[in-house]
Design a protein around this motif. Structure first.
Motif: not given
Length: 408
Positions: A166-170
């Protein structure tokens, strides 16, 4: 329910510390109370349930799974690796192998509600009350996290994977999920949930993103190759796990109906707990699909994959032990139910519910551990808590759908 990115600040330190310290105290109370009643040392609890499997693997590090360990090759390596590390870094007089196993479980179990708190904050939701519900609303959590199980370790990394998703740190998300899979192999199913969330949000397939999410599968494949080269007769992780539980996929809940007579051996409170957790999971799946954003589609899919996979396995354990086998479905279950149903309630209502569930959960953990100490025969393993030499036994193939142990 559009995700909002929330940052932790100093005001979060006290509730997070309280969650960690409180969880540790609960685990220590549950374990010490149980062994005191059974007149056993604390380390003895580390061999109960499937603890003895993990201890033998841990003793075989730094080059684990020797050729004679075929019957143990279905177990994931991360939990035994950390047991070995704790044992090596602490004085023998203070920490035997059983205490080392409990230490890893307790620390991971105490970190799980802290990670869940961070997940709630990441999504802009209230965090402390739902984190208490995470601890107490599932009566299976405390007995599992109080004993030698890999689920608490897998739980921490599963929740962190969601935080970074959800923090977009894939990349970090994939790394956390890889560690989760190396603690509990079935967690590889969760890559599909995250991939579906990404595709739903972007409305197209990004091959580079999906390639990053392939890291957990690559890691499991690498372990499979290592075991194939290391152990004569090794076929696959799934095949080796059949020495503990020979199972296969069938229709959802088919095993529950086929083996309904076996439920007579399940305690009434255990059956109530199973139905309670399954009902919450199914409710969360429905609400998640109905109310979530495209990216949040990963949450109900996450729950559905874990729950329906495990209730679609053959054997009575597929139903009677589903609350442990599918325990990683619990964080998104609590998160969805809280955001849809709980957030608008007066604080006194969820607080009172939490107190009631806490009393029930504490009673269950005391009863559950006491029962295990009575029925399992672990004398030989308890006598070897100070021994650094692994002893691998060869287990006969169990009758289809039946187990020789209490957990995978």
């Amino acid at each position: 329910m559009r995700p909002e990115r929330g940052a932790l600040d100093r005001s979060d330190l006290l509730p997070m510390a309280a969650l960690f310290a409180g969880s540790l105290a609960l685990f220590a109370w549950a374990a010490s109370t149980s062994v005191a009643r059974a007149l056993k040392p604390l380390g003895a609890l580390g061999v109960y349930f499937d603890g003895s499997y993990y201890l033998e693997i841990a003793r075989s590090f730094p080059l684990p799974f020797p050729p004679e360990s075929l019957s143990y090759a279905g177990q994931a390596p991360l939990y035994p690796a950390l047991i070995w590390a704790v044992r090596g870094l602490t004085p023998d007089a203070l920490v035997d192998w059983g205490v080392a196993a409990l230490s890893v479980s307790w620390l991971a179990g105490a970190a799980a509600p802290v990670a869940f708190y961070a997940l709630c904050r990441t999504l802009g939701a209230a965090a402390f009350l739902p984190s208490l519900l995470f601890v107490f609303a599932n009566p299976r959590w405390l007995p599992v996290a109080s004993t030698a199980h890999p689920e608490p370790l897998a739980m921490v990394f599963a929740i962190l994977a969601l935080v970074f998703y959800f923090r977009r740190q894939l990349g970090v998300c994939a790394a956390m999920l890889t560690l989760c899979c190396l603690a509990r192999y079935p967690a590889v199913l969760l890559t599909a949930a995250l991939a579906l969330g990404l595709v739903a949000e972007r409305r197209r397939i990004d091959v580079r993103q999906l390639a990053v999410l392939a890291w957990p599968a690559v890691a499991i494949a690498a372990v499979n190759v290592y075991l194939y080269l290391r152990i004569p007769g090794f076929v696959s992780i799934w095949h080796s796990h059949a020495t503990i539980w020979e199972t296969h996929l069938t229709w959802p809940f088919a095993a529950a109906l086929e083996h309904a007579a076996w439920f007579g051996s399940v305690s009434p409170q255990g059956l109530v707990m199973t139905c309670w957790v399954l009902a919450l999971s199914l409710l969360a799946i429905g609400l998640g699909f109905a109310r979530g954003s495209a990216r949040e589609l990963a949450l109900p899919v996450w729950i559905a994959l874990l729950v329906f996979f495990h209730v679609s396995l053959d054997g009575s354990e597929a139903f009677t032990d589903v609350t442990r086998l599918a325990l990683l479905a619990w964080p998104p279950t609590v998160l969805i139910l809280w955001r849809v149903l709980g957030a608008g309630l007066p604080a006194a209502v969820p607080a009172a519910l939490c107190a009631l569930l806490a009393a029930s959960s504490l009673w269950f953990v005391r009863d559950n551990l006491g029962w295990a100490l009575l029925i399992q025969q672990t004398g030989r393993d308890e006598q070897r808590l100070q021994s650094d030499v692994p002893v691998f036994r060869s287990f006969p193939q169990p009758v289809a759908g039946r187990r020789v142990s209490s957990g995978p």
